[in-house]
Scaffold this motif. Structure first.
Motif, mmCIF file in Angstrom:
data_model
loop_
_atom_site.group_PDB
_atom_site.id
_atom_site.type_symbol
_atom_site.label_atom_id
_atom_site.label_comp_id
_atom_site.label_asym_id
_atom_site.label_seq_id
_atom_site.Cartn_x
_atom_site.Cartn_y
_atom_site.Cartn_z
ATOM 1 N N LYS A 86 0.858 -1.159 0.016
ATOM 2 C CA LYS A 86 -0.131 0.081 -0.071
ATOM 3 C C LYS A 86 0.843 1.049 -0.002
ATOM 4 O O LYS A 86 2.145 1.160 0.345
ATOM 5 C CB LYS A 86 -0.982 0.081 1.247
ATOM 6 N N PRO A 87 0.212 2.388 -0.586
ATOM 7 C CA PRO A 87 1.214 3.535 -0.471
ATOM 8 C C PRO A 87 1.645 3.947 0.908
ATOM 9 O O PRO A 87 2.804 4.509 1.076
ATOM 10 C CB PRO A 87 0.233 4.693 -0.710
ATOM 11 N N GLU A 88 1.049 3.649 2.086
ATOM 12 C CA GLU A 88 1.566 3.914 3.173
ATOM 13 C C GLU A 88 2.554 2.959 3.965
ATOM 14 O O GLU A 88 3.241 3.108 5.007
ATOM 15 C CB GLU A 88 0.392 3.587 4.183
ATOM 16 N N ASP A 89 2.833 2.038 2.970
ATOM 17 C CA ASP A 89 4.078 1.356 3.158
ATOM 18 C C ASP A 89 5.609 1.880 2.705
ATOM 19 O O ASP A 89 6.484 1.460 2.818
ATOM 20 C CB ASP A 89 4.018 -0.187 2.582
ATOM 21 N N THR A 90 5.164 2.878 1.914
ATOM 22 C CA THR A 90 6.554 3.850 1.572
ATOM 23 C C THR A 90 7.212 3.912 2.944
ATOM 24 O O THR A 90 6.832 4.712 3.581
ATOM 25 C CB THR A 90 6.138 4.678 0.769
ATOM 26 N N ALA A 91 8.511 3.968 2.774
ATOM 27 C CA ALA A 91 9.582 3.989 3.686
ATOM 28 C C ALA A 91 10.974 3.547 3.592
ATOM 29 O O ALA A 91 11.006 2.725 2.656
ATOM 30 C CB ALA A 91 9.048 3.396 5.083
ATOM 31 N N VAL A 92 11.861 3.940 4.395
ATOM 32 C CA VAL A 92 13.068 3.339 4.271
ATOM 33 C C VAL A 92 13.022 1.967 5.323
ATOM 34 O O VAL A 92 12.623 2.211 6.468
ATOM 35 C CB VAL A 92 14.254 4.097 4.760
ATOM 36 N N TYR A 93 13.219 0.743 4.834
ATOM 37 C CA TYR A 93 13.068 -0.417 5.465
ATOM 38 C C TYR A 93 14.648 -0.817 5.892
ATOM 39 O O TYR A 93 15.761 -0.723 5.331
ATOM 40 C CB TYR A 93 12.626 -1.394 4.811
ATOM 41 N N TYR A 94 14.767 -0.908 7.450
ATOM 42 C CA TYR A 94 16.113 -1.298 8.075
ATOM 43 C C TYR A 94 15.839 -2.651 8.826
ATOM 44 O O TYR A 94 14.825 -3.018 9.149
ATOM 45 C CB TYR A 94 16.400 -0.525 9.110
ATOM 46 N N CYS A 95 16.953 -3.426 8.372
ATOM 47 C CA CYS A 95 16.982 -4.692 9.181
ATOM 48 C C CYS A 95 17.995 -4.395 10.298
ATOM 49 O O CYS A 95 18.751 -3.569 10.334
ATOM 50 C CB CYS A 95 17.671 -5.863 8.215
ATOM 51 N N SER A 96 17.660 -5.438 11.272
ATOM 52 C CA SER A 96 18.290 -5.400 12.745
ATOM 53 C C SER A 96 18.524 -6.550 13.306
ATOM 54 O O SER A 96 17.905 -7.672 12.661
ATOM 55 C CB SER A 96 17.457 -4.543 13.887
ATOM 56 N N ALA A 97 19.765 -6.696 13.995
ATOM 57 C CA ALA A 97 20.187 -8.151 14.542
ATOM 58 C C ALA A 97 20.101 -7.778 15.950
ATOM 59 O O ALA A 97 20.938 -6.738 16.567
ATOM 60 C CB ALA A 97 21.284 -8.489 13.739
ATOM 61 N N GLN A 105 22.128 -4.577 19.881
ATOM 62 C CA GLN A 105 21.203 -4.412 18.665
ATOM 63 C C GLN A 105 22.184 -3.830 17.713
ATOM 64 O O GLN A 105 22.641 -2.815 18.020
ATOM 65 C CB GLN A 105 20.083 -3.721 18.739
ATOM 66 N N TYR A 106 22.031 -4.383 16.493
ATOM 67 C CA TYR A 106 22.775 -3.850 15.209
ATOM 68 C C TYR A 106 21.882 -3.413 14.199
ATOM 69 O O TYR A 106 20.816 -4.062 13.992
ATOM 70 C CB TYR A 106 23.769 -4.689 15.027
ATOM 71 N N TRP A 107 22.193 -2.375 13.446
ATOM 72 C CA TRP A 107 21.408 -1.934 12.260
ATOM 73 C C TRP A 107 22.134 -2.092 11.095
ATOM 74 O O TRP A 107 23.167 -1.770 10.782
ATOM 75 C CB TRP A 107 20.916 -0.452 12.531
ATOM 76 N N GLY A 108 21.286 -2.259 9.958
ATOM 77 C CA GLY A 108 21.881 -1.895 8.499
ATOM 78 C C GLY A 108 21.579 -0.774 7.872
ATOM 79 O O GLY A 108 20.892 0.177 8.818
#
Length: 117
Positions: A86-97, A105-108
């Motif tokens: 959906k348009p509301e899914d527009t975002a920068v997506y980050y993975c984390s560990a 916690q670590y981030w990409g």
């Protein structure tokens, strides 16, 4: 652990996209993995998480039933399959560990997903 997210891009509403996050190192299976996202002008929010073994998966209400998180410990990679976007899914997506049993916690670096209406 170092994380490299990829797979973002432009997709039409109702379409699908698969994000990948590759982790460095030989201890990938010691981390619970997650995806978060941050839309313009908004705070970063939780999207999905998966336990170190893959046995447990958790989702935000906003994506449950549309997104699927999975992992391949042999390939040191976690995925986010995004369907019916959906348009509301527009975002920068980050993975984390997150290292099991700790608060470490670590981030990409993030990958941009843009959903057009």
């Amino acid at each position: 652990v170092q994380l490299q997210a990829s797979g973002g891009g432009l997709v039409q509403a109702g379409g699908s996209l698969r994000l990948s996050c590759a982790a460095s190192g030989r201890t990938f299976s010691r981390y619970d993995m997650g995806w978060f996202r941050q839309a313009p002008g908004k705070e970063r929010e939780f999207v999905a998480a998966i336990s170190w073994s893959g046995a447990g998966a958790y989702y935000a209400d906003s994506v449950r039933g549309r997104f699927t998180i999975s992992r391949d410990n042999a390939k040191n990679t976690v995925y986010l399959q995004m369907n019916s976007v959906k348009p509301e899914d527009t975002a920068v997506y980050y993975c984390s560990a997150q290292l099991i049993g700790t608060t470490s916690q670590y981030w990409g670096q993030g990958t941009l997903v843009t959903v057009s209406s």
